[in-house]
Scaffold this active site. Sequence first.
Site: not given
Length: 271
Positions: A20, A22-24, A27, A42, A135
């Site tokens: 996956g 995402g913004g951070m 992964v 990650k 978050d």
Amino acid sequence: MKPIQIGDAVSDYRVIGIAGSGGMGTVYKIEHVITRRIEAMKLLPPGASDDPEQVARFEREIQVQARLHHPNIVAVYNAVRNGDLIALVMEYVEGESLQWMLEAGPLPVETAVDFACQVLSALGYAHEAGVIHRDVAPANIIVTGDRTAKLTDFGLARAAMDVRLSASGVPVGSPWYMSPEQVRGVGALDARTDLYAMGAVLHEMLTGAKLFEAAGAFAVMRAHVEAEPAAPSSRNPKVPAALDDIVRKAVAKAPAMRFQSANEFRVALQN
């Protein structure tokens, strides 16, 4: 830093897939070359490793999540450095994000309450350990095949006693789930900001709609501060009035009017 490819070796791990992104960061699905255990890794997004603030935030996420051990929190196994690369190695969770599940519409009421109780159990544990997630959002909740909900992505988490990191004055998080005090960015946040976010997530699980449907992040954040949300039952007649009351309390504008702990919120749902 050159992009990671499937088949690459990172320390004692071999990259076998992408789990996956995402913004951070992205992964990856990885395998330990000795134990053969499948894990997840990650990494910061390309270019972020040159930003000291991003690196410090990522290292803080590793340190925060590594000290949390709970069945509803994705477990951290290790952290590795490989040249200028920093990697968080964690439990590989076979499942799908709650965000993806909600694209199909509202969940059955019993399922929504069950998932909320599981995440509140995780939050209660984190809060007891002095950690505020900041978050809580469907994208950061993974649901396994046996319907276990696991909270992940502590990239914005703060230790409750860390005043220097808690009062930056900049709203951070997912706009649709931000508490009014998080939007204002004034003063330190406490655990009740996570309970507001969980109330917004519960509303979305029950209705299939965001707490506030507004055009653009600014309008959404303003609504958190100024607007009253619709009762879940007005959007889904299957929602009982008792759940309307619980969601209303969870997303009260003033922290003092909300549930005061994750456990109190969870017990209200269980009752």
